[in-house]
Design a protein around this motif. Structure first.
Motif, PDB file in Angstrom:
ATOM      1  N   THR A  92      16.185  -7.151 -31.023  1.00 37.92           N
ATOM      2  CA  THR A  92      17.566  -7.226 -30.562  1.00 37.92           C
ATOM      3  C   THR A  92      18.466  -6.736 -31.687  1.00 37.92           C
ATOM      4  O   THR A  92      18.281  -7.122 -32.846  1.00 37.92           O
ATOM      5  N   CYS A  93      19.426  -5.882 -31.324  1.00 44.46           N
ATOM      6  CA  CYS A  93      20.357  -5.353 -32.319  1.00 44.46           C
ATOM      7  C   CYS A  93      21.790  -5.693 -31.926  1.00 44.46           C
ATOM      8  O   CYS A  93      22.149  -5.645 -30.755  1.00 44.46           O
ATOM      9  N   SER A  94      22.566  -6.007 -32.958  1.00 46.85           N
ATOM     10  CA  SER A  94      24.009  -6.121 -32.752  1.00 46.85           C
ATOM     11  C   SER A  94      24.627  -4.838 -33.299  1.00 46.85           C
ATOM     12  O   SER A  94      24.140  -4.266 -34.277  1.00 46.85           O
ATOM     13  N   PHE A  95      25.654  -4.382 -32.612  1.00 49.94           N
ATOM     14  CA  PHE A  95      26.347  -3.143 -32.977  1.00 49.94           C
ATOM     15  C   PHE A  95      27.830  -3.455 -33.118  1.00 49.94           C
ATOM     16  O   PHE A  95      28.410  -4.095 -32.249  1.00 49.94           O
ATOM     17  N   GLU A  96      28.421  -2.992 -34.213  1.00 50.20           N
ATOM     18  CA  GLU A  96      29.853  -3.200 -34.430  1.00 50.20           C
ATOM     19  C   GLU A  96      30.498  -1.872 -34.795  1.00 50.20           C
ATOM     20  O   GLU A  96      29.942  -1.096 -35.569  1.00 50.20           O
ATOM     21  N   TRP A  97      31.648  -1.633 -34.203  1.00 48.65           N
ATOM     22  CA  TRP A  97      32.507  -0.509 -34.572  1.00 48.65           C
ATOM     23  C   TRP A  97      33.928  -0.998 -34.380  1.00 48.65           C
ATOM     24  O   TRP A  97      34.133  -2.054 -33.777  1.00 48.65           O
ATOM     25  N   PRO A  98      34.925  -0.325 -34.932  1.00 56.28           N
ATOM     26  CA  PRO A  98      36.288  -0.872 -34.916  1.00 56.28           C
ATOM     27  C   PRO A  98      36.720  -1.395 -33.541  1.00 56.28           C
ATOM     28  O   PRO A  98      36.705  -0.664 -32.549  1.00 56.28           O
ATOM     29  N   GLY A  99      37.039  -2.693 -33.518  1.00 52.94           N
ATOM     30  CA  GLY A  99      37.536  -3.327 -32.302  1.00 52.94           C
ATOM     31  C   GLY A  99      36.461  -3.727 -31.302  1.00 52.94           C
ATOM     32  O   GLY A  99      36.781  -4.212 -30.219  1.00 52.94           O
ATOM     33  N   ASN A 100      35.169  -3.556 -31.633  1.00 56.24           N
ATOM     34  CA  ASN A 100      34.097  -3.850 -30.672  1.00 56.24           C
ATOM     35  C   ASN A 100      32.877  -4.448 -31.351  1.00 56.24           C
ATOM     36  O   ASN A 100      32.526  -4.075 -32.466  1.00 56.24           O
ATOM     37  N   THR A 101      32.227  -5.338 -30.611  1.00 55.44           N
ATOM     38  CA  THR A 101      30.925  -5.884 -30.997  1.00 55.44           C
ATOM     39  C   THR A 101      30.088  -5.934 -29.726  1.00 55.44           C
ATOM     40  O   THR A 101      30.576  -6.364 -28.678  1.00 55.44           O
ATOM     41  N   ALA A 102      28.847  -5.478 -29.822  1.00 52.06           N
ATOM     42  CA  ALA A 102      27.961  -5.482 -28.653  1.00 52.06           C
ATOM     43  C   ALA A 102      26.540  -5.795 -29.105  1.00 52.06           C
ATOM     44  O   ALA A 102      26.182  -5.569 -30.264  1.00 52.06           O
ATOM     45  N   THR A 103      25.750  -6.308 -28.177  1.00 50.43           N
ATOM     46  CA  THR A 103      24.353  -6.651 -28.445  1.00 50.43           C
ATOM     47  C   THR A 103      23.477  -5.990 -27.393  1.00 50.43           C
ATOM     48  O   THR A 103      23.882  -5.851 -26.236  1.00 50.43           O
ATOM     49  N   PHE A 104      22.272  -5.595 -27.824  1.00 54.36           N
ATOM     50  CA  PHE A 104      21.339  -4.959 -26.894  1.00 54.36           C
ATOM     51  C   PHE A 104      19.918  -5.124 -27.412  1.00 54.36           C
ATOM     52  O   PHE A 104      19.681  -5.023 -28.614  1.00 54.36           O
ATOM     53  N   ASP A 105      18.967  -5.356 -26.490  1.00 56.05           N
ATOM     54  CA  ASP A 105      17.542  -5.379 -26.847  1.00 56.05           C
ATOM     55  C   ASP A 105      17.071  -3.932 -26.965  1.00 56.05           C
ATOM     56  O   ASP A 105      16.776  -3.287 -25.961  1.00 56.05           O
ATOM     57  N   ILE A 106      17.011  -3.430 -28.186  1.00 53.87           N
ATOM     58  CA  ILE A 106      16.687  -2.024 -28.424  1.00 53.87           C
ATOM     59  C   ILE A 106      15.218  -1.739 -28.110  1.00 53.87           C
ATOM     60  O   ILE A 106      14.856  -0.620 -27.789  1.00 53.87           O
ATOM     61  N   PHE A 107      14.377  -2.766 -28.182  1.00 49.40           N
ATOM     62  CA  PHE A 107      12.993  -2.636 -27.732  1.00 49.40           C
ATOM     63  C   PHE A 107      12.584  -3.919 -27.051  1.00 49.40           C
ATOM     64  O   PHE A 107      12.745  -5.008 -27.594  1.00 49.40           O
ATOM     65  N   ARG A 108      12.072  -3.775 -25.843  1.00 48.45           N
ATOM     66  CA  ARG A 108      11.485  -4.878 -25.080  1.00 48.45           C
ATOM     67  C   ARG A 108      10.160  -4.379 -24.540  1.00 48.45           C
ATOM     68  O   ARG A 108      10.117  -3.375 -23.818  1.00 48.45           O
ATOM     69  N   ALA A 109       9.074  -5.058 -24.874  1.00 51.70           N
ATOM     70  CA  ALA A 109       7.750  -4.609 -24.445  1.00 51.70           C
ATOM     71  C   ALA A 109       7.655  -4.496 -22.924  1.00 51.70           C
ATOM     72  O   ALA A 109       7.032  -3.561 -22.411  1.00 51.70           O
ATOM     73  N   ASP A 110       8.288  -5.414 -22.183  1.00 50.45           N
ATOM     74  CA  ASP A 110       8.197  -5.355 -20.719  1.00 50.45           C
ATOM     75  C   ASP A 110       8.890  -4.113 -20.157  1.00 50.45           C
ATOM     76  O   ASP A 110       8.519  -3.616 -19.098  1.00 50.45           O
ATOM     77  N   ARG A 111       9.861  -3.567 -20.875  1.00 49.91           N
ATOM     78  CA  ARG A 111      10.583  -2.373 -20.424  1.00 49.91           C
ATOM     79  C   ARG A 111      10.030  -1.102 -21.068  1.00 49.91           C
ATOM     80  O   ARG A 111       9.876  -0.080 -20.403  1.00 49.91           O
ATOM     81  N   ASP A 112       9.734  -1.157 -22.375  1.00 53.93           N
ATOM     82  CA  ASP A 112       9.437   0.054 -23.148  1.00 53.93           C
ATOM     83  C   ASP A 112       7.965   0.280 -23.441  1.00 53.93           C
ATOM     84  O   ASP A 112       7.594   1.329 -23.986  1.00 53.93           O
ATOM     85  N   ASP A 113       7.099  -0.684 -23.119  1.00 52.85           N
ATOM     86  CA  ASP A 113       5.660  -0.533 -23.355  1.00 52.85           C
ATOM     87  C   ASP A 113       4.870  -0.993 -22.137  1.00 52.85           C
ATOM     88  O   ASP A 113       3.820  -1.590 -22.245  1.00 52.85           O
ATOM     89  N   ASN A 114       5.409  -0.695 -20.972  1.00 60.28           N
ATOM     90  CA  ASN A 114       4.792  -1.126 -19.721  1.00 60.28           C
ATOM     91  C   ASN A 114       4.673   0.083 -18.795  1.00 60.28           C
ATOM     92  O   ASN A 114       5.688   0.601 -18.330  1.00 60.28           O
ATOM     93  N   PRO A 115       3.444   0.547 -18.524  1.00 60.21           N
ATOM     94  CA  PRO A 115       3.276   1.716 -17.657  1.00 60.21           C
ATOM     95  C   PRO A 115       3.869   1.527 -16.259  1.00 60.21           C
ATOM     96  O   PRO A 115       4.168   2.498 -15.578  1.00 60.21           O
ATOM     97  N   LYS A 116       4.087   0.276 -15.843  1.00 58.98           N
ATOM     98  CA  LYS A 116       4.647   0.012 -14.518  1.00 58.98           C
ATOM     99  C   LYS A 116       6.171  -0.067 -14.526  1.00 58.98           C
ATOM    100  O   LYS A 116       6.791  -0.197 -13.485  1.00 58.98           O
ATOM    101  N   SER A 117       6.762   0.015 -15.721  1.00 60.08           N
ATOM    102  CA  SER A 117       8.223  -0.043 -15.829  1.00 60.08           C
ATOM    103  C   SER A 117       8.839   1.220 -15.248  1.00 60.08           C
ATOM    104  O   SER A 117       8.317   2.321 -15.429  1.00 60.08           O
ATOM    105  N   LYS A 118       9.968   1.084 -14.570  1.00 62.31           N
ATOM    106  CA  LYS A 118      10.625   2.263 -13.998  1.00 62.31           C
ATOM    107  C   LYS A 118      11.191   3.174 -15.078  1.00 62.31           C
ATOM    108  O   LYS A 118      11.560   4.312 -14.809  1.00 62.31           O
ATOM    109  N   TYR A 119      11.244   2.677 -16.328  1.00 65.19           N
ATOM    110  CA  TYR A 119      11.782   3.482 -17.425  1.00 65.19           C
ATOM    111  C   TYR A 119      10.700   4.218 -18.198  1.00 65.19           C
ATOM    112  O   TYR A 119      11.003   5.078 -19.013  1.00 65.19           O
ATOM    113  N   GLY A 120       9.440   3.883 -17.965  1.00 66.31           N
ATOM    114  CA  GLY A 120       8.347   4.560 -18.646  1.00 66.31           C
ATOM    115  C   GLY A 120       8.098   4.005 -20.041  1.00 66.31           C
ATOM    116  O   GLY A 120       8.914   3.288 -20.608  1.00 66.31           O
TER     117      GLY A 120
END
Length: 151
Positions: A92-120
């Motif tokens: 999980t990564c937090s990202f900050e730039w002027p006036g904004n803060t956001a969080t995102f799971d930059i790698f999730r095994a269920d999404r990014d390492d799953n041949p059945k994931s719609k994202y590949g």
């Protein structure tokens, strides 16, 4: 009985080491990705903020804090790791730039390492960070896959 338990333990240990060795030797081939345990991953994060602001990135997982990184416009930051045996690895990564803060799971095994994931499956997961959304670039040059910020 103890002899059969020892033989089973040795067999399981041998099987584990064989899978680990096979996984390591295939790390740069795309065909086994998402199928074998301990698959090698390379995450790349690129600052593509349209405002050309500096992006502050802080990525962690349960046992690893990658520190705080400053990315100037178009600069990148990368890290490598192996997916855990249970395939529950998440960074999980937090990202900050002027006036904004956001969080995102930059790698999730269920999404990014799953041949059945719609994202590949991605072995090299390239992320372009824009103000409205983080987008995973496609190696084939196709349309990037953008995701909503978690917060």
């Amino acid at each position: 009985m103890a002899s059969s338990t020892n033989q089973f333990f040795i067999f399981v240990l041998f099987l584990f080491l064989f899978v680990l060795k096979t996984s390591a030797s295939l790390a740069y081939h795309s065909s086994p990705d998402g199928l074998l345990p301990f698959s090698s991953k390379h995450v790349i994060i690129i600052n593509k903020l349209v405002t050309r602001a500096t992006l502050i990135v802080h990525c962690t997982n349960k046992g690893d804090d990658l520190g705080v990184i400053r990315l100037n416009p178009l600069d990148s930051f990368d890290f490598r790791f192996r997916v855990n045996l249970r395939k529950t690895t998440t960074y999980t990564c937090s990202f900050e730039w002027p006036g904004n803060t956001a969080t995102f799971d930059i790698f999730r095994a269920d999404r990014d390492d799953n041949p059945k994931s719609k994202y590949g499956v991605c072995s090299e997961c390239i992320w372009s960070i824009y103000e409205p959304a983080p987008c995973r670039d496609r190696r084939d040059g196709g349309q990037p896959q953008c995701f909503p910020w978690a917060s």
